[in-house]
Scaffold this active site. Sequence first.
Site, PDB file in Angstrom:
ATOM      1  N   LYS A 189       0.825  -1.113   0.066  1.00  0.00           N
ATOM      2  CA  LYS A 189       0.004  -0.045   0.147  1.00  0.00           C
ATOM      3  C   LYS A 189       0.799   1.144  -0.013  1.00  0.00           C
ATOM      4  O   LYS A 189       2.088   1.267   0.096  1.00  0.00           O
ATOM      5  CB  LYS A 189      -1.183  -0.170   1.175  1.00  0.00           C
ATOM      6  CG  LYS A 189      -1.908  -1.175   1.255  1.00  0.00           C
ATOM      7  CD  LYS A 189      -2.605  -0.872  -0.082  1.00  0.00           C
ATOM      8  CE  LYS A 189      -4.085  -2.111  -0.039  1.00  0.00           C
ATOM      9  NZ  LYS A 189      -3.572  -3.360  -0.476  1.00  0.00           N
TER      10      LYS A 189
HETATM   11  C1  LIG Z   1     -10.006  -3.308  -1.985  1.00  0.00           C
HETATM   12  C2  LIG Z   1      -9.321  -3.779  -0.527  1.00  0.00           C
HETATM   13  N1  LIG Z   1     -10.062  -4.026   0.406  1.00  0.00           N
HETATM   14  C3  LIG Z   1      -9.406  -4.566   1.145  1.00  0.00           C
HETATM   15  C4  LIG Z   1      -8.182  -5.107   1.290  1.00  0.00           C
HETATM   16  C5  LIG Z   1      -7.907  -5.821   2.504  1.00  0.00           C
HETATM   17  O1  LIG Z   1      -6.700  -5.369   3.275  1.00  0.00           O
HETATM   18  P1  LIG Z   1      -5.817  -5.831   4.380  1.00  0.00           P
HETATM   19  O2  LIG Z   1      -4.808  -6.632   3.870  1.00  0.00           O
HETATM   20  O3  LIG Z   1      -5.173  -4.740   5.078  1.00  0.00           O
HETATM   21  O4  LIG Z   1      -6.507  -6.638   5.248  1.00  0.00           O
HETATM   22  C6  LIG Z   1      -7.234  -4.877   0.312  1.00  0.00           C
HETATM   23  C7  LIG Z   1      -6.067  -5.430   0.082  1.00  0.00           C
HETATM   24  O5  LIG Z   1      -5.468  -5.578  -0.613  1.00  0.00           O
HETATM   25  C8  LIG Z   1      -8.200  -4.313  -0.921  1.00  0.00           C
HETATM   26  O6  LIG Z   1      -7.240  -4.073  -1.995  1.00  0.00           O
END
Ligand SMILES: Cc1ncc(COP(=O)(O)O)c(C=O)c1O
Length: 384
Positions: A189
């Site tokens: 990210k």
């Molecule tokens: C659109 C979206 N939502 C949620 C997530 C979940 O993020 P995390 O890995 O921090 O749980 C991601 C992860 O890449 C994502 O791209």
Amino acid sequence: MTASDLTLSPIPFAPPQIVEADVEAVADVLRGGWLSTGPVCSQLEADLAERIGAPHVVAVSSCTTALQIAVRSLHLAPGSRVGVPTWTFVASASSVVHAGCVPVLLDVDADTLNVSPAAVEAAIAEGLDALMVVHFAGRTVDPAVLALAEAAGIPVIEDAAHALGASDDRGPVSGVGTVGACFSFYATKNLTSGEGGALATHDEELAQYARSQRLHGLSNDAWGRYRIGATPEYDVVEPGLKANLPDLLAALALSQLQRFDAMQARRREVVQRYRATISELDSCRIVPTTADDRSADHLFVVLLPEGLDRAEVVAGMAAAGIGTSVHFRPVHTFSWFRDHAPLGPTGVGTADRLAGRALSLPLHAGLTDVEADRVLEALVGTLP
Ligand SMILES: Cc1ncc(COP(=O)(O)O)c(C=O)c1O
């Protein structure tokens, strides 16, 4: 040397940008004697809150757990219907399932791959209890979507995994007029803590709920119980998750936050460089179609020509030493969701039509102009 010279160094898709100050910040926590959630996490929350103008930011272990807490906070009856765009990472939809609700998968707009207002309108007419929006690639959703939900009195949760640094008419994405905005600090990210996330909200009650929910539902967190002189008592009014962000990881995010503007500025330069070349190509389309100076520029997505085998393009780029990725395989195409998640009344025709064509190019703050040009050259070289 040419871009096809394999002695050139590889260009990974999204490597983390780690500088010596980041290493020092993490090392300071290691030396400091308190590794779990404590003062560094609180500082991250305060700095983030100030940056995005949110009265409350609660750091958690991931965007996924932030979404889970946000959905749970609505206390919807089991089986309640929550609209989710099918063009998203599976975490958006699974967080709805984990709260005992049913994700209703909605079609997207071809120009942005954000949820389509028409799909939302039809789903509301059919019956929705809540809506989750995703600011895909860092471009915020169409304001019409938020207006439709507001008019229908439906709570909206913002999956802002891609949207730290993005803004729209409401200002920086921070949960204005919604339940809250859920950010990701995953390794790829714009700002990372390795793994991590945060819930930003303008609702004090939700912030308190999230603070308790991220640690088993306890009324008093570990810092509140174990530091010298603290009161050891706590209560549990509703069982929660184990989803706190330790200081060890918060330190990395906090350090990165100091140079977030510079990192975002470099992303923007790369995006502009990519756009200048790719917008001249007849065979490829950029998503979002139009440039948006309020985007967080998290991903750079192209739609490959219809009929072209994406796997061949990926292989061609890999042969030139370039990493790519796919965002996303639509949720309704996964076995479990095919069987358990209904589609909205408009179907998912746009998502189906575009699913095999999306390709994400390398985008990160460390990408040089020379590397960006190598990416462009390799892409052009794989196109018909
Ligand atoms: C659109 C979206 N939502 C949620 C997530 C979940 O993020 P995390 O890995 O921090 O749980 C991601 C992860 O890449 C994502 O791209």
